[in-house]
Design a protein around this motif. Structure first.
Motif, PDB file in Angstrom:
ATOM      1  N   VAL A  91      27.243  24.994 -13.377  1.00  0.00           N
ATOM      2  CA  VAL A  91      26.035  24.199 -13.427  1.00  0.00           C
ATOM      3  C   VAL A  91      25.557  24.048 -14.866  1.00  0.00           C
ATOM      4  N   ASP A  92      25.555  25.134 -15.623  1.00  0.00           N
ATOM      5  CA  ASP A  92      25.162  25.083 -17.039  1.00  0.00           C
ATOM      6  C   ASP A  92      26.045  24.099 -17.802  1.00  0.00           C
ATOM      7  N   LYS A  93      27.341  24.171 -17.552  1.00  0.00           N
ATOM      8  CA  LYS A  93      28.290  23.297 -18.244  1.00  0.00           C
ATOM      9  C   LYS A  93      27.998  21.830 -17.902  1.00  0.00           C
ATOM     10  N   MET A  94      27.725  21.580 -16.640  1.00  0.00           N
ATOM     11  CA  MET A  94      27.445  20.217 -16.216  1.00  0.00           C
ATOM     12  C   MET A  94      26.136  19.704 -16.808  1.00  0.00           C
ATOM     13  N   ASN A  95      25.202  20.620 -17.099  1.00  0.00           N
ATOM     14  CA  ASN A  95      23.923  20.240 -17.691  1.00  0.00           C
ATOM     15  C   ASN A  95      23.956  20.254 -19.208  1.00  0.00           C
ATOM     16  N   GLY A  96      25.138  20.484 -19.781  1.00  0.00           N
ATOM     17  CA  GLY A  96      25.272  20.455 -21.228  1.00  0.00           C
ATOM     18  C   GLY A  96      24.652  21.624 -21.941  1.00  0.00           C
ATOM     19  N   ARG A  97      24.603  22.803 -21.265  1.00  0.00           N
ATOM     20  CA  ARG A  97      24.025  23.998 -21.901  1.00  0.00           C
ATOM     21  C   ARG A  97      25.108  24.888 -22.413  1.00  0.00           C
TER      22      ARG A  97
END
Length: 97
Positions: A91-97
């Protein structure tokens, strides 16, 4: 940048099977003379996870990739790990974090 050889690293940790964050802090502070401060990343709230999930599954490219993966998946591999930390990283990766 300071460095340490693998041989020296093994000597310091006496060939431990695992090395934790506290071991790394020790290495940096005591052996390489750095000051280190660590804090855990905040985890996502349920609302953030829900938002990310909706965002992921609203992308046509993601849906296409999932369909392709399902059709071509190795039957020897698990379809879902059930690991919440792994999901949070996705999820973090998908949100660019």
């Amino acid at each position: 940048m300071e460095y340490i050889t693998l041989q020296r690293l093994n000597q310091i940790f006496k060939d431990q099977d695992t090395i934790g964050a506290d071991d790394l802090v020790y290495l940096l502070e005591e052996k390489l003379d750095y000051t280190v401060s660590l804090e855990r990343k905040p985890s996502l709230s349920k609302e953030q996870k829900r938002f990310a999930t909706q965002r992921i599954f609203s992308e046509p490219e993601v849906i296409d990739q999932l369909k392709y993966a399902k059709e071509n998946r190795d039957p020897e591999l698990s379809a879902y790990s059930g690991n919440e930390e792994e999901f949070s990283r996705l999820v973090d990766k998908m949100n660019g974090r």
